[in-house]
Motif scaffolding. Structure first.
Motif, PDB file in Angstrom:
ATOM      1  N   ALA A   5       0.630 -10.693  -3.167  1.00 22.74           N
ATOM      2  CA  ALA A   5       1.891 -11.009  -2.477  1.00 22.74           C
ATOM      3  C   ALA A   5       2.777  -9.768  -2.373  1.00 22.74           C
ATOM      4  O   ALA A   5       3.355  -9.495  -1.315  1.00 22.74           O
ATOM      5  CB  ALA A   5       2.625 -12.130  -3.212  1.00 22.74           C
ATOM      6  N   LEU A   6       2.884  -9.001  -3.464  1.00 25.52           N
ATOM      7  CA  LEU A   6       3.677  -7.771  -3.439  1.00 25.52           C
ATOM      8  C   LEU A   6       3.089  -6.776  -2.443  1.00 25.52           C
ATOM      9  O   LEU A   6       3.816  -6.151  -1.662  1.00 25.52           O
ATOM     10  CB  LEU A   6       3.722  -7.130  -4.831  1.00 25.52           C
ATOM     11  CG  LEU A   6       4.555  -7.844  -5.885  1.00 25.52           C
ATOM     12  CD1 LEU A   6       4.281  -7.271  -7.263  1.00 25.52           C
ATOM     13  CD2 LEU A   6       6.040  -7.731  -5.543  1.00 25.52           C
ATOM     14  N   PHE A   7       1.780  -6.632  -2.482  1.00 23.12           N
ATOM     15  CA  PHE A   7       1.100  -5.700  -1.593  1.00 23.12           C
ATOM     16  C   PHE A   7       1.280  -6.107  -0.130  1.00 23.12           C
ATOM     17  O   PHE A   7       1.525  -5.281   0.735  1.00 23.12           O
ATOM     18  CB  PHE A   7      -0.380  -5.644  -1.964  1.00 23.12           C
ATOM     19  CG  PHE A   7      -1.066  -4.400  -1.498  1.00 23.12           C
ATOM     20  CD1 PHE A   7      -0.802  -3.183  -2.088  1.00 23.12           C
ATOM     21  CD2 PHE A   7      -1.985  -4.457  -0.479  1.00 23.12           C
ATOM     22  CE1 PHE A   7      -1.445  -2.029  -1.658  1.00 23.12           C
ATOM     23  CE2 PHE A   7      -2.637  -3.321  -0.039  1.00 23.12           C
ATOM     24  CZ  PHE A   7      -2.367  -2.095  -0.635  1.00 23.12           C
ATOM     25  N   SER A   8       1.196  -7.391   0.142  1.00 26.88           N
ATOM     26  CA  SER A   8       1.367  -7.889   1.512  1.00 26.88           C
ATOM     27  C   SER A   8       2.806  -7.782   1.980  1.00 26.88           C
ATOM     28  O   SER A   8       3.060  -7.588   3.174  1.00 26.88           O
ATOM     29  CB  SER A   8       0.901  -9.338   1.608  1.00 26.88           C
ATOM     30  OG  SER A   8      -0.487  -9.420   1.344  1.00 26.88           O
ATOM     31  N   ALA A   9       3.754  -7.895   1.066  1.00 33.51           N
ATOM     32  CA  ALA A   9       5.177  -7.824   1.431  1.00 33.51           C
ATOM     33  C   ALA A   9       5.530  -6.477   2.045  1.00 33.51           C
ATOM     34  O   ALA A   9       6.448  -6.386   2.858  1.00 33.51           O
ATOM     35  CB  ALA A   9       6.052  -8.094   0.206  1.00 33.51           C
ATOM     36  N   ARG A  10       4.781  -5.439   1.696  1.00 33.45           N
ATOM     37  CA  ARG A  10       5.077  -4.118   2.243  1.00 33.45           C
ATOM     38  C   ARG A  10       4.927  -4.104   3.758  1.00 33.45           C
ATOM     39  O   ARG A  10       5.673  -3.426   4.455  1.00 33.45           O
ATOM     40  CB  ARG A  10       4.192  -3.058   1.592  1.00 33.45           C
ATOM     41  CG  ARG A  10       2.752  -3.153   1.983  1.00 33.45           C
ATOM     42  CD  ARG A  10       1.862  -2.317   1.090  1.00 33.45           C
ATOM     43  NE  ARG A  10       0.543  -2.240   1.691  1.00 33.45           N
ATOM     44  CZ  ARG A  10      -0.140  -1.134   1.841  1.00 33.45           C
ATOM     45  NH1 ARG A  10       0.343   0.009   1.412  1.00 33.45           N
ATOM     46  NH2 ARG A  10      -1.315  -1.150   2.397  1.00 33.45           N
TER      47      ARG A  10
ATOM     48  N   TRP B 119       6.913   1.852   0.119  1.00 30.85           N
ATOM     49  CA  TRP B 119       6.186   2.558  -0.939  1.00 30.85           C
ATOM     50  C   TRP B 119       6.380   1.887  -2.288  1.00 30.85           C
ATOM     51  O   TRP B 119       5.449   1.836  -3.092  1.00 30.85           O
ATOM     52  CB  TRP B 119       6.590   4.032  -0.966  1.00 30.85           C
ATOM     53  CG  TRP B 119       6.290   4.667   0.357  1.00 30.85           C
ATOM     54  CD1 TRP B 119       7.185   5.157   1.260  1.00 30.85           C
ATOM     55  CD2 TRP B 119       5.000   4.802   0.969  1.00 30.85           C
ATOM     56  NE1 TRP B 119       6.540   5.594   2.386  1.00 30.85           N
ATOM     57  CE2 TRP B 119       5.193   5.391   2.234  1.00 30.85           C
ATOM     58  CE3 TRP B 119       3.712   4.495   0.573  1.00 30.85           C
ATOM     59  CZ2 TRP B 119       4.136   5.676   3.092  1.00 30.85           C
ATOM     60  CZ3 TRP B 119       2.659   4.777   1.433  1.00 30.85           C
ATOM     61  CH2 TRP B 119       2.884   5.360   2.680  1.00 30.85           C
ATOM     62  N   TYR B 120       7.570   1.342  -2.548  1.00 23.41           N
ATOM     63  CA  TYR B 120       7.785   0.629  -3.802  1.00 23.41           C
ATOM     64  C   TYR B 120       6.938  -0.643  -3.874  1.00 23.41           C
ATOM     65  O   TYR B 120       6.350  -0.952  -4.920  1.00 23.41           O
ATOM     66  CB  TYR B 120       9.270   0.303  -4.016  1.00 23.41           C
ATOM     67  CG  TYR B 120      10.083   1.495  -4.431  1.00 23.41           C
ATOM     68  CD1 TYR B 120       9.832   2.154  -5.627  1.00 23.41           C
ATOM     69  CD2 TYR B 120      11.107   1.977  -3.636  1.00 23.41           C
ATOM     70  CE1 TYR B 120      10.567   3.261  -6.016  1.00 23.41           C
ATOM     71  CE2 TYR B 120      11.859   3.084  -4.017  1.00 23.41           C
ATOM     72  CZ  TYR B 120      11.574   3.714  -5.211  1.00 23.41           C
ATOM     73  OH  TYR B 120      12.313   4.807  -5.597  1.00 23.41           O
ATOM     74  N   PHE B 121       6.853  -1.381  -2.769  1.00 29.10           N
ATOM     75  CA  PHE B 121       5.993  -2.567  -2.738  1.00 29.10           C
ATOM     76  C   PHE B 121       4.522  -2.169  -2.867  1.00 29.10           C
ATOM     77  O   PHE B 121       3.740  -2.861  -3.526  1.00 29.10           O
ATOM     78  CB  PHE B 121       6.208  -3.387  -1.468  1.00 29.10           C
ATOM     79  CG  PHE B 121       7.338  -4.359  -1.542  1.00 29.10           C
ATOM     80  CD1 PHE B 121       7.252  -5.501  -2.330  1.00 29.10           C
ATOM     81  CD2 PHE B 121       8.501  -4.150  -0.833  1.00 29.10           C
ATOM     82  CE1 PHE B 121       8.295  -6.403  -2.413  1.00 29.10           C
ATOM     83  CE2 PHE B 121       9.564  -5.042  -0.901  1.00 29.10           C
ATOM     84  CZ  PHE B 121       9.452  -6.176  -1.692  1.00 29.10           C
ATOM     85  N   SER B 122       4.138  -1.057  -2.245  1.00 27.05           N
ATOM     86  CA  SER B 122       2.757  -0.569  -2.356  1.00 27.05           C
ATOM     87  C   SER B 122       2.413  -0.269  -3.810  1.00 27.05           C
ATOM     88  O   SER B 122       1.337  -0.636  -4.296  1.00 27.05           O
ATOM     89  CB  SER B 122       2.574   0.693  -1.511  1.00 27.05           C
ATOM     90  OG  SER B 122       2.766   0.426  -0.145  1.00 27.05           O
ATOM     91  N   ILE B 123       3.325   0.403  -4.502  1.00 32.16           N
ATOM     92  CA  ILE B 123       3.093   0.769  -5.901  1.00 32.16           C
ATOM     93  C   ILE B 123       3.072  -0.475  -6.786  1.00 32.16           C
ATOM     94  O   ILE B 123       2.160  -0.635  -7.617  1.00 32.16           O
ATOM     95  CB  ILE B 123       4.146   1.785  -6.370  1.00 32.16           C
ATOM     96  CG1 ILE B 123       3.900   3.135  -5.680  1.00 32.16           C
ATOM     97  CG2 ILE B 123       4.126   1.939  -7.890  1.00 32.16           C
ATOM     98  CD1 ILE B 123       5.049   4.122  -5.807  1.00 32.16           C
ATOM     99  N   ALA B 124       4.051  -1.353  -6.618  1.00 36.52           N
ATOM    100  CA  ALA B 124       4.102  -2.566  -7.445  1.00 36.52           C
ATOM    101  C   ALA B 124       2.862  -3.432  -7.228  1.00 36.52           C
ATOM    102  O   ALA B 124       2.236  -3.905  -8.187  1.00 36.52           O
ATOM    103  CB  ALA B 124       5.370  -3.364  -7.149  1.00 36.52           C
ATOM    104  N   GLY B 125       2.494  -3.623  -5.978  1.00 37.27           N
ATOM    105  CA  GLY B 125       1.300  -4.410  -5.682  1.00 37.27           C
ATOM    106  C   GLY B 125       0.040  -3.716  -6.161  1.00 37.27           C
ATOM    107  O   GLY B 125      -0.862  -4.353  -6.710  1.00 37.27           O
TER     108      GLY B 125
END
Length: 92
Positions: free
Chosen positions: A16-21, A42-48
């Protein structure tokens, strides 16, 4: 909740985090009327990526582990470039 259910939830959270980006990038691009990658991308990419890497390690999936680890390097490097550029613009 058992261990498997918790790890499954972690996997879905990471996805979900990765897709949110993509949603963040799409909305910003629509607003700007051009292709834009906001810092949140980039923050969503890193978190996901971190969450999915943890899930891949738990699953012991070497293909998934290598893919997420390589992606994280790229996401951190791009975030570094964005922050560095911002600092340079501020200093001018």
């Amino acid at each position: 909740m058992n261990k498997e259910t918790i790890w499954l939830a972690i996997g879905f959270l990471g996805q979900a985090l990765f897709s949110a980006r993509f949603l963040v990038q799409w909305l910003k691009s629509e607003k700007e009327k051009k292709s834009v990658f906001p810092i949140a991308f980039w923050y969503f990419s890193i978190a996901g990526g971190i969450t999915l890497l943890a899930y891949a390690i738990y699953r012991q999936d070497p293909v998934f582990i290598v893919g997420q680890a390589a992606g994280l390097f790229i996401y951190f490097r791009n975030l570094y470039f964005v922050i560095h550029e911002y600092k340079n613009l501020k200093a001018q």
